[in-house]
Design a protein around this motif. Structure first.
Motif, PDB file in Angstrom:
ATOM      1  N   ASN A  36       0.826  -1.554  -0.014  1.00 41.08           N
ATOM      2  CA  ASN A  36       0.028  -0.305  -0.068  1.00 41.08           C
ATOM      3  C   ASN A  36       0.587   1.180   0.232  1.00 41.08           C
ATOM      4  OD1 ASN A  36      -2.275  -1.037  -0.069  1.00 41.08           O
ATOM      5  ND2 ASN A  36      -2.077  -2.046   2.261  1.00 41.08           N
ATOM      6  N   GLU A  37       0.109   2.018  -0.282  1.00 41.98           N
ATOM      7  CA  GLU A  37       0.761   3.694  -0.667  1.00 41.98           C
ATOM      8  C   GLU A  37       0.735   4.171   0.772  1.00 41.98           C
ATOM      9  OE1 GLU A  37       2.823   7.221  -0.682  1.00 41.98           O
ATOM     10  OE2 GLU A  37       1.916   5.090  -2.636  1.00 41.98           O
ATOM     11  N   ASN A  38      -0.081   3.904   1.775  1.00 47.76           N
ATOM     12  CA  ASN A  38       0.195   4.574   3.376  1.00 47.76           C
ATOM     13  C   ASN A  38       1.067   3.772   3.891  1.00 47.76           C
ATOM     14  OD1 ASN A  38      -0.724   6.947   2.666  1.00 47.76           O
ATOM     15  ND2 ASN A  38      -2.948   6.142   2.263  1.00 47.76           N
ATOM     16  N   LEU A  39       1.999   3.977   4.863  1.00 46.23           N
ATOM     17  CA  LEU A  39       2.764   3.174   6.080  1.00 46.23           C
ATOM     18  C   LEU A  39       1.654   3.870   7.541  1.00 46.23           C
ATOM     19  CD1 LEU A  39       6.333   3.281   4.263  1.00 46.23           C
ATOM     20  CD2 LEU A  39       4.392   1.329   3.566  1.00 46.23           C
ATOM     21  N   LEU A  40       2.466   2.471   8.131  1.00 43.31           N
ATOM     22  CA  LEU A  40       1.874   2.950   9.724  1.00 43.31           C
ATOM     23  C   LEU A  40       3.088   2.207  10.148  1.00 43.31           C
ATOM     24  CD1 LEU A  40       0.210   4.192  11.878  1.00 43.31           C
ATOM     25  CD2 LEU A  40      -0.718   1.630  12.147  1.00 43.31           C
ATOM     26  N   PHE A  41       4.020   2.584  11.271  1.00 45.26           N
ATOM     27  CA  PHE A  41       4.581   1.971  11.414  1.00 45.26           C
ATOM     28  C   PHE A  41       4.708   1.359  13.302  1.00 45.26           C
ATOM     29  CE2 PHE A  41       7.875   3.938   7.926  1.00 45.26           C
ATOM     30  CZ  PHE A  41       8.189   2.725   7.907  1.00 45.26           C
ATOM     31  N   LEU A  42       4.464   0.475  14.171  1.00 39.18           N
ATOM     32  CA  LEU A  42       3.750   0.069  14.572  1.00 39.18           C
ATOM     33  C   LEU A  42       4.221  -0.832  15.863  1.00 39.18           C
ATOM     34  CD1 LEU A  42       1.097   1.168  16.001  1.00 39.18           C
ATOM     35  CD2 LEU A  42      -0.237  -1.072  15.117  1.00 39.18           C
ATOM     36  N   ASN A  43       4.933  -0.221  17.205  1.00 34.94           N
ATOM     37  CA  ASN A  43       5.577  -1.328  18.415  1.00 34.94           C
ATOM     38  C   ASN A  43       3.905  -2.836  18.665  1.00 34.94           C
ATOM     39  OD1 ASN A  43       7.404   0.978  18.184  1.00 34.94           O
ATOM     40  ND2 ASN A  43       7.445   0.938  20.563  1.00 34.94           N
ATOM     41  N   ASP A  44       5.048  -4.272  18.786  1.00 33.59           N
ATOM     42  CA  ASP A  44       4.142  -4.276  19.654  1.00 33.59           C
ATOM     43  C   ASP A  44       3.939  -4.815  20.283  1.00 33.59           C
ATOM     44  OD1 ASP A  44       6.388  -5.254  20.395  1.00 33.59           O
ATOM     45  OD2 ASP A  44       6.947  -6.758  19.578  1.00 33.59           O
ATOM     46  N   ASP A  45       4.182  -4.119  21.347  1.00 33.52           N
ATOM     47  CA  ASP A  45       3.702  -3.234  22.195  1.00 33.52           C
ATOM     48  C   ASP A  45       2.075  -2.546  22.537  1.00 33.52           C
ATOM     49  OD1 ASP A  45       4.987  -0.999  22.360  1.00 33.52           O
ATOM     50  OD2 ASP A  45       6.529  -1.424  24.046  1.00 33.52           O
ATOM     51  N   THR A  46       1.833  -2.400  21.535  1.00 34.41           N
ATOM     52  CA  THR A  46       0.650  -1.457  21.941  1.00 34.41           C
ATOM     53  C   THR A  46      -0.905  -2.213  21.663  1.00 34.41           C
ATOM     54  OG1 THR A  46       0.829  -0.937  19.502  1.00 34.41           O
ATOM     55  CG2 THR A  46       2.355   0.681  20.740  1.00 34.41           C
ATOM     56  N   GLU A  47      -1.528  -0.910  22.160  1.00 31.08           N
ATOM     57  CA  GLU A  47      -3.224  -2.330  22.266  1.00 31.08           C
ATOM     58  C   GLU A  47      -4.124  -1.129  21.599  1.00 31.08           C
ATOM     59  OE1 GLU A  47      -3.964  -2.933  25.261  1.00 31.08           O
ATOM     60  OE2 GLU A  47      -2.040  -4.656  25.910  1.00 31.08           O
ATOM     61  N   ILE A  48      -4.603  -1.371  20.480  1.00 28.67           N
ATOM     62  CA  ILE A  48      -6.230  -0.548  19.505  1.00 28.67           C
ATOM     63  C   ILE A  48      -7.112  -0.326  20.841  1.00 28.67           C
ATOM     64  CG2 ILE A  48      -6.759   0.310  17.873  1.00 28.67           C
ATOM     65  CD1 ILE A  48      -4.399   0.463  17.326  1.00 28.67           C
ATOM     66  N   VAL A  49      -7.449   1.289  20.736  1.00 29.63           N
ATOM     67  CA  VAL A  49      -8.371   1.569  21.946  1.00 29.63           C
ATOM     68  C   VAL A  49      -9.860   2.264  21.358  1.00 29.63           C
ATOM     69  CG1 VAL A  49      -8.920   3.452  23.775  1.00 29.63           C
ATOM     70  CG2 VAL A  49      -6.600   2.832  23.902  1.00 29.63           C
ATOM     71  N   ASN A  50      -9.791   2.871  20.172  1.00 31.82           N
ATOM     72  CA  ASN A  50     -11.099   3.052  19.256  1.00 31.82           C
ATOM     73  C   ASN A  50     -11.206   3.074  17.358  1.00 31.82           C
ATOM     74  OD1 ASN A  50      -8.775   5.549  19.003  1.00 31.82           O
ATOM     75  ND2 ASN A  50     -10.151   6.914  18.025  1.00 31.82           N
ATOM     76  N   GLU A  51     -12.116   2.602  17.528  1.00 26.24           N
ATOM     77  CA  GLU A  51     -12.726   2.300  15.846  1.00 26.24           C
ATOM     78  C   GLU A  51     -11.404   2.737  14.809  1.00 26.24           C
ATOM     79  OE1 GLU A  51     -17.088   3.243  15.274  1.00 26.24           O
ATOM     80  OE2 GLU A  51     -16.757   1.021  16.475  1.00 26.24           O
TER      81      GLU A  51
END
Length: 923
Positions: free
Chosen positions: A724-739
């Motif tokens: 994909n054109e857009n990238l998101l670098f995300l740590n594995d020690d994160t948790e999503i809160v809002n949809e």
């Protein structure tokens, strides 16, 4: 007719004073005299003054009333607290604000605001010593019309300290007078060259032989009113009895809100009982409810969430294997008490700001440091100060104009337009000032045209190179224009100048400073942070379209949005000094936007217009009546806006699993793929987890990176795999809160000028972990508001505002692939582990992109849970090398963060506190 009118007058304002006995006469005097201008010297609690005002109101007269006092007390009344003044101000504002004006000043100084022979009725009731009352008489006599009426109180008091009786004995021989012998004595005097009796009008003639009858008549009126008052009290007592009698009707049955509260408390109890329902699954409870409809909606959502079967709850527990991630006390406080004010728009500095002012910001210090420079400058640039005026407190208007006259930079003009003020003394005051200085020019509107058109009119006859906007009750510093001149001298192409500001109360106390960032276009969409002082080049003002009718209340914000869109970014200059004092009083927006509610709708309209050409913008909304939030259309996020989420990991199966499950469970409105980059994991459970996740989720791929741990290299490797054109670098020690977390990030990437976008991160405890990154903090960089309470608003709400920041953390960093590759990706040579995200953001700034923090994307971040602390024994040497590289590579950037302010500290635990001394600005 007279008796009926006097008997029917029931004073609404009740205070204990000797003047109470004369209120019936005050009513009759106002009715018969019908004065155009009434002045009282010595208002105190307002017993007499408000009787006159009430008589004016009840008779529908066009009288203008002025009450003058310093509200500090005197020899006879004793000293009293400021509470007296505040109560008088409040009562006057609620009942007589359209024709009554209170002037807090000494009598002699206040007299300068009145023209000679402009007062019809004057009540002298200040300090009652002979010297004081004689001085008052001497000062105010020229201001009273030739046939005007003057009242003197306490003319029969002869105890120690009272001397009105002496003056009265002298005056009654020179003028027609009348004396009321009750209520400590009230003397009525008419200015006249003859010795005829007082004639208020043809049918109200008071002669000496009628004195006794008239005294008795008004005394009778007063006693009757007292009797009526007692009857009113009895009526009230009966009403109270009725309320007590019907208290069987419970609070719950009468007030729906109480019932809603009870329901909410019951639901919280259920939540506590079945704690299998996690905070994250019910994050919507964190909202601050504003009205009953929203309350109903949230209750329905809760009911739905509680319908999970026991088996379903157990399934969720096993899938997520987490407990409540934020303390239930936060949930409880924000849910049970939805009307509690959680966020404030002020940061209290108290004594620390006062100390900072004394050391670094007093006028005396400025004069000492800058006077030589000032004398050597050539004052070529002319500033036109634009001052629209409409019925301000006279003293505040005078102080405002005097602050202009005090400027040490001399090439200015003050352009005033009076917008048909109801108070005639406003125009008199302006005329008097214009006579003292030819640089003060004024015009008057024949009808009220409101602030936008009035300001435009002032600009129309201005001749300066730059327009300086000033509100009619605010103050400039004495060096304000000189600082603007220096800014222009250093930036010859400047088109817009703005400065830091603070607030000042009615007695001169300074508070609530706003030390602002440099030019920050995204922050301006959320908040009118430019506000004061605002200086705009003349031709840019007209090119932008001037002030617009229909935007009153936020007309300056609307102008700033249009002007900054046209201006070149480098020509928008910030002076990081307090050059403007914003006045705080009852009717000022500085005291709360609710004082001018129409400003809210104007702000919404201005921002909607500003973003009308945006690809995904829908409509902005007001959050907490303090700032604006830009809303976006979900249906405008297309396949081309899909995201590749890159998650490096090593031997962290349980943490990784939580992260992945939360992504697929909560992410809405955006198409995405997940790329797990396995950095040589050896743990068998982790390897099984990769297989399980790949089987369960269709849009998830796992790639192996077998080399030594190098965070920069791992992510650069992953980008080559991203579809994909857009990238998101995300740590594995994160948790999503809002949809909408990913949707909010992607919306910002639709704007070409945007580089990296970061989210609002929380610790598992609920405290803040990241609201953008501050450069130079503790040497290199650190997160804004780290460790602060989850609901901490930040300086002037900045923890809750969409804004530009210099950098965001790589724990959750969104960016377009094209832009990432353009700046060379992460530095895997010099920054293999730490600061690679900061370095990437600085390279983006260097290329002209803007980095963005959005407070509407929320994640939990277990910081450094995967790789450990940078200060561990194994990492300390490498961490020092990375720090040294950053300090060498980005030396200037780390000294001056454009999203911060040189007056604020970079020391540990002191974010947004004062710098002692202030750091030198790059400007």
């Amino acid at each position: 007719m007279f008796l009926k009118r006097a008997l029917s007058f029931k004073p609404n304002f009740q205070a204990t004073s000797a003047w109470h006995s004369h209120k019936a006469f005050a009513c009759e005097l106002i009715f018969r005299l019908k004065p155009k201008c009434f002045v009282e010297l010595g208002v105190h609690h307002g017993d007499s003054y408000f009787a006159f005002c009430q008589a004016v109101k009840e008779n529908n007269l066009s009288t203008i009333c002025y009450g003058i006092d310093h509200w500090e007390g005197d020899q006879q009344a004793g000293e009293y607290s400021n509470d007296v003044y505040e109560k008088v101000i409040s009562y006057n504002h609620l009942n007589f604000s359209n024709f009554s004006y209170l002037i807090k000043d000494d009598f002699k100084s206040a007299s300068k605001q009145f023209c000679d022979q402009s007062i019809d009725l004057c009540h002298i009731d200040g300090s009652h010593t002979f010297d004081c009352v004689s001085e008052d008489w001497k000062t105010w006599k020229p201001k009273i019309k030739k046939d005007g009426i003057v009242l003197f109180h306490d003319i029969l008091e002869k105890k120690a300290g009272f001397g009105v009786w002496k003056l009265w004995e002298k005056l009654r021989n020179d003028y027609p007078t009348f004396t009321f012998k009750f209520g400590s004595g009230l003397g009525v005097l008419q200015l006249s060259d003859s010795s005829t009796d007082i004639a208020i009008d043809d049918d109200f003639i008071l002669s000496e032989k009628d004195h006794e009858n008239v005294n008795n008549l008004f005394l009778f009126c007063d006693k009757t009113n007292l009797l009526n008052l007692e009857n009113d009290i009895k009526d009230l007592q009966n009403k109270i009895g009725e309320f007590e009698h019907i208290n069987k009707v419970t609070f719950d049955e009468n007030y729906h809100l109480k019932k809603v509260y009870k329901d909410l408390q019951n639901k919280i109890g259920e939540l506590e009982h079945i704690n299998k329902v996690t905070f994250d699954e019910n994050y919507h409870l964190k909202k601050v409810y504003k009205n009953e409809l929203e309350l109903h909606h949230e209750i329905n959502v809760i009911k739905s969430s509680l319908n999970f079967s026991k088996a379903k709850c157990e399934q969720y527990r096993k899938s997520f294997s987490w407990k409540i991630t934020m303390p239930l006390r936060l949930l409880r406080r924000n849910f049970v008490d939805p009307f509690r004010t959680i966020l404030t728009n002020k940061v209290s500095y108290d004594k620390s700001y006062e100390n900072w002012i004394n050391k670094y910001d007093s006028n005396a210090i400025f004069e000492k440091n800058e006077l030589k420079t000032i004398n050597q400058t050539e004052e070529k640039t002319k500033f036109s100060i634009i001052l629209p005026v409409y019925d301000p407190p006279l003293k505040l208007l005078a102080q405002c104009i005097e602050s202009v006259l005090s400027q040490i930079y001399n090439n200015w003009e003050l352009c005033i337009v009076d917008d048909n003020s109801k108070n005639p003394l406003v125009l008199n005051l302006i005329k008097n000032f214009s006579r003292t200085d030819s640089r003060i020019r004024y015009q008057c509107n024949k009808v009220n045209r409101h602030i936008s058109l009035t300001s435009n009119r002032a600009c129309s006859f201005a001749t300066g190179d730059f327009f300086v906007f000033l509100d009619h009750d605010d103050l400039l510093r004495q060096h304000t224009l000189f600082e603007c001149f220096l800014a222009l001298k250093n930036n010859c192409c400047a088109e817009i100048i703005y400065s830091d500001e603070d607030k000042i109360d009615l007695i001169g106390n300074r508070k609530d400073p706003y030390f602002k960032p440099d030019w920050n276009p995204f922050l301006l969409r959320s908040q009118n942070y430019l506000c004061h002082l605002l200086v705009i080049k003349r031709n840019l003002f007209y090119k932008a379209g001037c002030f617009r009718k229909g935007y009153e209340g936020s007309q300056d914000w609307d102008l700033a949005l249009r002007a900054t869109k046209i201006a070149i970014d480098t020509n928008i200059i910030h002076i990081p000094k307090i050059l403007y004092h914003w006045r705080v009083h009852d009717n000022s927006v500085s005291n709360g936007v609710e004082s001018k509610s129409y400003a809210i709708s104007s702000a919404v309209k201005a921002i909607d217009y500003h973003l009308k050409d945006s690809k995904v913008f829908s409509h902005c909304s007001i959050v907490n009546e303090q700032y604006c939030r830009s809303n976006y259309r979900k249906d405008r996020i297309t396949k081309s806006d899909s995201v590749s989420i890159i998650i490096p990991t090593k031997d962290n199966s349980s943490i990784l699993e939580n992260c992945i499950h939360s992504i697929f469970q909560f992410t809405k409105n955006v198409d995405f793929e997940v790329l797990i980059i396995n950095n040589a994991s050896t743990d068998s459970e982790t390897l099984m987890t990769f297989e399980k996740l790949s089987t369960k989720y269709e849009n998830l791929c796992t790639y192996d990176y077998e080399k030594d741990f190098n965070f920069s290299a791992i992510n650069n490797f992953a980008v080559k795999k991203a579809r994909n054109e857009n990238l998101l670098f995300l740590n594995d020690d994160t948790e999503i809160v809002n949809e909408d977390w990913l949707f909010e990030l992607v919306c910002q990437l639709t704007e070409k000028e945007v580089g990296a976008v970061g989210a609002k991160l929380y610790y598992p405890s609920g405290d803040l972990q990241h609201c953008g990154v501050l450069l130079g903090y503790c040497g290199v960089a650190g997160e804004f508001y780290k460790g602060k309470h989850a609901l901490h608003p930040g300086q002037m709400q900045r923890a809750n505002l969409l804004q530009n920041v210099s950098a965001v953390t790589g724990a959750c960093l969104a960016i377009r692939k094209k832009v990432f590759l353009e700046v060379g990706g992460f530095d895997q040579v010099n920054l293999p582990i730490a600061f690679n995200d900061i370095d990437l953001c600085l390279k983006l700034l260097e290329k002209g992109y803007r980095n963005v923090f959005t407070p509407y994307s929320h994640l939990i971040h277990h910081e450094s849970l995967s790789r450990g602390s940078d200060l561990s024994p194994k990492r300390v040497d490498a961490f020092k090398r990375e720090c040294d590289h950053m300090k060498s590579r980005w030396k200037e950037k780390l000294q001056f963060d454009n999203s911060y302010n040189p007056n604020l500290s970079l020391n540990s635990n002191e974010q947004f506190e004062f710098s002692f001394p202030p750091r030198e600005s790059q400007h």
